[in-house]
Design an enzyme around this catalytic site. Structure first.
Site, PDB file in Angstrom:
ATOM      1  N   GLY A  20      67.453  56.997  35.892  1.00  0.00           N
ATOM      2  CA  GLY A  20      66.089  56.503  36.064  1.00  0.00           C
ATOM      3  C   GLY A  20      65.855  55.170  35.394  1.00  0.00           C
ATOM      4  N   LEU A  21      66.794  54.257  35.529  1.00  0.00           N
ATOM      5  CA  LEU A  21      66.744  52.992  34.799  1.00  0.00           C
ATOM      6  C   LEU A  21      65.989  51.888  35.514  1.00  0.00           C
ATOM      7  CD1 LEU A  21      70.497  52.990  33.712  1.00  0.00           C
ATOM      8  CD2 LEU A  21      68.526  53.439  32.238  1.00  0.00           C
ATOM      9  N   ASN A  25      61.518  51.113  41.148  1.00  0.00           N
ATOM     10  CA  ASN A  25      62.158  51.933  42.171  1.00  0.00           C
ATOM     11  C   ASN A  25      61.636  53.351  41.990  1.00  0.00           C
ATOM     12  OD1 ASN A  25      63.910  53.644  43.600  1.00  0.00           O
ATOM     13  ND2 ASN A  25      65.637  52.264  43.360  1.00  0.00           N
ATOM     14  N   GLU A 174      69.258  39.329  43.974  1.00  0.00           N
ATOM     15  CA  GLU A 174      69.570  40.734  44.235  1.00  0.00           C
ATOM     16  C   GLU A 174      70.441  40.919  45.473  1.00  0.00           C
ATOM     17  OE1 GLU A 174      68.075  43.614  42.383  1.00  0.00           O
ATOM     18  OE2 GLU A 174      67.794  42.066  40.870  1.00  0.00           O
ATOM     19  N   HIS A 250      62.848  45.899  46.978  1.00  0.00           N
ATOM     20  CA  HIS A 250      63.661  44.960  47.754  1.00  0.00           C
ATOM     21  C   HIS A 250      63.108  44.886  49.171  1.00  0.00           C
ATOM     22  CE1 HIS A 250      67.296  45.923  44.972  1.00  0.00           C
ATOM     23  NE2 HIS A 250      66.787  44.756  44.635  1.00  0.00           N
ATOM     24  N   ASN A 365      68.496  58.860  43.765  1.00  0.00           N
ATOM     25  CA  ASN A 365      68.706  57.789  42.797  1.00  0.00           C
ATOM     26  C   ASN A 365      68.093  56.476  43.268  1.00  0.00           C
ATOM     27  OD1 ASN A 365      69.627  57.494  40.215  1.00  0.00           O
ATOM     28  ND2 ASN A 365      71.757  57.104  40.750  1.00  0.00           N
ATOM     29  N   CYS A 371      71.032  50.544  51.508  1.00  0.00           N
ATOM     30  CA  CYS A 371      71.455  50.193  50.151  1.00  0.00           C
ATOM     31  C   CYS A 371      72.961  50.373  49.986  1.00  0.00           C
ATOM     32  CB  CYS A 371      70.743  51.066  49.117  1.00  0.00           C
ATOM     33  SG  CYS A 371      69.017  50.635  48.829  1.00  0.00           S
TER      34      CYS A 371
END
Length: 445
Positions: A20-21, A25, A174, A250, A365, A371
């Site tokens: 969960g960093l 998101n 990104e 994104h 995630n 992605c």
């Protein structure tokens, strides 16, 4: 000249976990510290690769990065043996240990921006590794991303791999998640669309208020210069700041394009009409007409688009001239999205087929089908010049399934990141993988 698009999917690594960093998101944040299943995650990704390859789509893979990132941990003062470094990090800063174990390199849409040879001034395919400097857990990825790209695309006659842009906020980059190429066909000159969230050197420009805008205009312009792109065939469009604040971190969470089709949400861009006008004028210069497919907010609210990852899908050209939309299973579980897609396929648009995959381990995630892949359009000569060991075949699929079954755990809890045995397991797995793929020296252990 004819060309074929290859999708390079990220092979999920043995330490796949939910830390969960990624602030901004929503899916990633909502599953923080849950138990993960690395084996299932890898098998789900491999099943997707195999299915698309069997349909005749160009399919390859990018190998996982080594974890944990001991270089990160040692650079900020954790010392001793590997086991001692892990123990100290787990005790003093578990969140930094989680950053060192981040599973995010599996999302290869963030690995680099790619411009095919038909667009570049020197007639080579260009890659620029993304610096991903907005998040600590991703800011070190570009070193191994560039290393892997150079190993796979090492023939400098055909390919140029650029290092990441300077790791400063002004050049936040990104990768392909904010880049779309539109064209008449993959082998002809196209229009490269860069979508940015903010402008570093214009304080008056609109910007999101809640979540960070990870891509800058300045970074997009720098990549275009490195790739030798024509100004008349390069378009810069600002993402809607309000939609970033709704969890669209994104552009590939709110829009996807392929050939001359742009599938996008009504709220995707800061100036929708201006964006479409720019694209139409640029595409006219390459003898192509824009085919926009607009999804209205009234039919699919942004929250539903984010929950289902409707736009984080793959839009693939089929041999019959139509397109298939590769979507996660969640699209069938969100009522507004399922209803919209039923009408889309029946309505006579360029998209006439839906291909569903269960990618829940990745989705939890914060990453869907788009992605997981980096798009690379290659001529026949370029496809032959790249390293063949990463191209998905039936034989490679079965070899990798056996490798996963041998090396991956089927449950990983947050506390397991402090276990030195996990680091050893990852190291051993990746050593064997480098041999399977025919890429000796891929990892700097």
């Amino acid at each position: 000249m004819s060309a074929r698009e290859f999708n390079f999917d990220g092979l999920v690594g043995p330490s796949h976990n939910y830390a969960g960093l990624s602030f901004g998101n929503v899916a990633s944040f909502s599953n923080v510290k849950s138990a993960s299943n690395p084996k299932l995650a890898a098998l789900q990704g491999l099943a997707k690769m195999r299915a698309l390859a069997s349909r005749g789509f160009g399919q390859a893979l990018l190998p996982p990065q080594d974890r944990p990132n001991f270089r990160l941990l040692r650079s900020i003062g954790f010392t001793g043996t590997d086991a001692e470094v892990l123990a100290k990090a787990a005790k003093e800063s578990p969140v930094i240990l989680a950053c060192a174990y981040s599973a995010s390199p599996m999302w290869t849409a963030n690995a680099a921006t790619v411009s095919p040879s038909a667009d570049s001034a020197d007639g080579r395919t260009h890659f620029t590794a993304a610096n991903l400097n907005n998040k600590l857990h991703r800011a070190f990825e570009h070193e191994q991303s560039a290393r892997a790209l150079r190993a796979i695309f090492k023939d400098e006659k055909h390919f140029a791999v650029h290092d990441a842009l300077p790791g400063t906020p002004a050049f936040g980059d990104e990768g392909a998640a904010n880049h779309t190429r539109l064209c008449k066909d993959h082998g002809s000159s196209g229009v490269e669309m860069f979508v940015y969230g903010r402008t570093e050197f214009d304080a008056s420009a609109p910007a999101p208020k809640k979540y960070p805008a990870r891509q800058t205009l300045e970074a997009s312009q720098a990549v275009a210069r490195l790739h030798g792109l024509s100004a008349g065939r390069t378009v810069y469009i600002q993402q809607n700041p309000d939609v970033i604040d709704q969890g669209v971190f994104h552009n590939d969470v709110i829009a996807v394009g392929n050939a001359n089709a742009l599938f996008y949400h009504e709220q995707a861009f800061a100036d929708e009409a201006g964006a479409l006008d720019q694209l139409r004028r640029a595409l006219a210069g390459v003898d192509a007409d824009l085919s926009p497919i607009r999804v209205d907010t009234a039919r699919v609210p942004v929250a539903d688009a984010v929950a289902s990852y409707l736009f984080n899908s793959q839009l693939l050209s089929k041999a019959d001239g139509k397109m298939a939309l590769v979507i996660p299973q969640e699209c069938q579980e969100v009522a507004s999205v399922a209803a919209y897609l039923d009408g889309l396929v029946a309505g006579g648009s360029a998209i006439d087929e839906l291909i569903h995959f269960d990618l829940r381990q990745s989705m939890r995630n914060g990453g869907g089908p788009a992605c997981l892949r980096l798009r690379v359009a290659l001529t026949d000569a370029e496809a032959a010049a790249m390293h063949q060991g990463v191209v998905m075949t039936e034989a490679l699929y079965h070899t990798l399934v056996a490798w996963v079954e041998k090396h991956y755990r089927d449950r990983l809890d947050p506390a397991d990141l402090a276990d030195p045995q996990l680091a050893i397991e990852v190291h051993n797995a990746l050593e064997e993988l480098s041999r399977i793929l025919g890429l000796p020296g891929l990892y700097d252990f």
